[in-house]
Structure formats: structure tokens, C-alpha cells
Scaffold this motif. Structure first.
Motif, PDB file in Angstrom:
ATOM      1  N   GLN A   1      56.403  30.762  21.689  1.00  0.00           N
ATOM      2  CA  GLN A   1      55.119  31.237  22.169  1.00  0.00           C
ATOM      3  C   GLN A   1      55.137  32.763  22.246  1.00  0.00           C
ATOM      4  O   GLN A   1      56.081  33.348  22.756  1.00  0.00           O
ATOM      5  N   VAL A   2      54.104  33.370  21.731  1.00  0.00           N
ATOM      6  CA  VAL A   2      53.999  34.820  21.726  1.00  0.00           C
ATOM      7  C   VAL A   2      52.936  35.226  22.733  1.00  0.00           C
ATOM      8  O   VAL A   2      51.834  34.682  22.749  1.00  0.00           O
ATOM      9  N   GLN A   3      53.272  36.175  23.574  1.00  0.00           N
ATOM     10  CA  GLN A   3      52.311  36.706  24.547  1.00  0.00           C
ATOM     11  C   GLN A   3      52.236  38.214  24.406  1.00  0.00           C
ATOM     12  O   GLN A   3      53.256  38.881  24.195  1.00  0.00           O
ATOM     13  N   LEU A   4      51.020  38.742  24.524  1.00  0.00           N
ATOM     14  CA  LEU A   4      50.793  40.174  24.406  1.00  0.00           C
ATOM     15  C   LEU A   4      50.128  40.672  25.692  1.00  0.00           C
ATOM     16  O   LEU A   4      49.164  40.054  26.165  1.00  0.00           O
ATOM     17  N   VAL A   5      50.623  41.773  26.213  1.00  0.00           N
ATOM     18  CA  VAL A   5      50.066  42.337  27.446  1.00  0.00           C
ATOM     19  C   VAL A   5      49.795  43.815  27.218  1.00  0.00           C
ATOM     20  O   VAL A   5      50.732  44.596  27.006  1.00  0.00           O
ATOM     21  N   GLU A   6      48.512  44.186  27.300  1.00  0.00           N
ATOM     22  CA  GLU A   6      48.128  45.586  27.119  1.00  0.00           C
ATOM     23  C   GLU A   6      48.093  46.309  28.464  1.00  0.00           C
ATOM     24  O   GLU A   6      47.873  45.686  29.515  1.00  0.00           O
ATOM     25  N   SER A   7      48.260  47.612  28.394  1.00  0.00           N
ATOM     26  CA  SER A   7      48.104  48.464  29.571  1.00  0.00           C
ATOM     27  C   SER A   7      47.731  49.861  29.112  1.00  0.00           C
ATOM     28  O   SER A   7      47.840  50.182  27.923  1.00  0.00           O
ATOM     29  N   GLY A   8      47.302  50.687  30.064  1.00  0.00           N
ATOM     30  CA  GLY A   8      47.040  52.084  29.757  1.00  0.00           C
ATOM     31  C   GLY A   8      45.584  52.486  29.687  1.00  0.00           C
ATOM     32  O   GLY A   8      45.272  53.671  29.523  1.00  0.00           O
ATOM     33  N   GLY A   9      44.686  51.522  29.808  1.00  0.00           N
ATOM     34  CA  GLY A   9      43.272  51.863  29.773  1.00  0.00           C
ATOM     35  C   GLY A   9      42.851  52.588  31.042  1.00  0.00           C
ATOM     36  O   GLY A   9      43.615  52.718  31.995  1.00  0.00           O
ATOM     37  N   GLY A  10      41.602  53.069  31.036  1.00  0.00           N
ATOM     38  CA  GLY A  10      41.103  53.753  32.203  1.00  0.00           C
ATOM     39  C   GLY A  10      39.801  54.471  31.935  1.00  0.00           C
ATOM     40  O   GLY A  10      39.208  54.327  30.862  1.00  0.00           O
ATOM     41  N   LEU A  11      39.385  55.247  32.936  1.00  0.00           N
ATOM     42  CA  LEU A  11      38.162  56.054  32.845  1.00  0.00           C
ATOM     43  C   LEU A  11      38.559  57.510  32.645  1.00  0.00           C
ATOM     44  O   LEU A  11      39.293  58.070  33.475  1.00  0.00           O
ATOM     45  N   VAL A  12      38.096  58.101  31.549  1.00  0.00           N
ATOM     46  CA  VAL A  12      38.413  59.492  31.256  1.00  0.00           C
ATOM     47  C   VAL A  12      37.145  60.217  30.810  1.00  0.00           C
ATOM     48  O   VAL A  12      36.118  59.594  30.557  1.00  0.00           O
ATOM     49  N   GLN A  13      37.263  61.528  30.706  1.00  0.00           N
ATOM     50  CA  GLN A  13      36.148  62.331  30.215  1.00  0.00           C
ATOM     51  C   GLN A  13      36.300  62.582  28.717  1.00  0.00           C
ATOM     52  O   GLN A  13      37.413  62.503  28.166  1.00  0.00           O
TER      53      GLN A  13
END
Length: 126
Positions: free
Chosen positions: A1-13
Motif C-alpha cells: 500500500q502506498v500512502q502520500l502525505v503533503e505538507s507546506g501549504g499556507g497563506l502568503v502574499q
């Protein structure tokens, strides 16, 4: 089973930078082409960038060329998307995806990717 977890998003100008990360479980990560896609409200999910299995080939949507850079670290089972000079039109949920087989080559066709992360929100204010 392959799982992917993203991170690093946010609110920027507008004009700011973000780096998205995607950690992939599974021992065969190094064989897979990896892609980043995005989906804005009311729009279809679109290809943003892709990298082949060994990192030697990278591909980009025209509107992000020169601003975004995709890379991978097979030792860490991680793919990155460095986003510079962000624009309000880059606002979307960004998804990481893995494409198995196919000799580890990239395609822009989202239906060719087998595994997807849950997405991370990127919001760019003007």
C-alpha cells in the motif's frame, strides 16, 4: 500500500515563496514518476509539475516554468515543489501523485497516476 502525505501549504502574499513536500510510504518509491497537481474552486485538477523516477527529467505547466521547481530525494522517499514568485492565480489545493510502472516516466494525464495525497491548500493574496 502506498500512502502520500503533503505538507507546506499556507497563506502568503504575491511574490512570496513556499516549498511543498510529499512523503511517500512504500519501498518502491524510487521506481515511480511523481507529479504535483492543483485544483482551484470550480476548476478541474491540472498538472503542475512532474519528475521521472531518477530525477533526470522534469516537466512543468507553462504558467509555472521559471517559478516552480520539482525535485525528489529517493533516499528520503520525498518529492518537493519549490514555488517562487507566487501569484494569486496559483491559489489552489495542491496534490502529490505517484505513477507506478511505465518505466518511471511522467505524464500530464492525471488519470495515469495511481496514488494521491490528501492535498494541501496554497492561498496567495494580492
Amino acid at each position: 500500500q502506498v500512502q502520500l502525505v503533503e505538507s507546506g501549504g499556507g497563506l502568503v502574499q504575491a511574490g512570496d515563496s513556499l516549498r511543498l513536500s510529499c512523503i511517500v510510504s512504500g519501498r518502491t518509491f524510487w521506481r515511480n514518476a511523481m507529479g504535483w497537481f492543483r485544483q482551484a474552486p470550480g476548476k478541474e485538477r491540472e498538472f503542475v509539475a512532474g519528475v521521472n523516477w531518477n530525477g533526470d527529467g522534469t516537466y512543468y505547466k507553462d504558467s509555472v516554468k521559471g517559478r516552480f521547481t520539482i525535485s525528489r530525494d529517493n533516499a528520503k522517499n520525498t518529492v518537493y515543489l519549490q514555488m517562487n514568485s507566487l501569484k494569486p492565480e496559483d491559489t489552489a489545493v495542491y496534490y502529490c501523485a505517484a505513477r507506478t510502472g511505465n518505466l518511471g516516466t511522467v505524464t500530464q494525464d492525471r488519470t495515469s497516476y495511481d496514488y494521491w495525497g490528501q492535498g494541501t491548500q496554497v492561498t496567495v493574496s494580492s
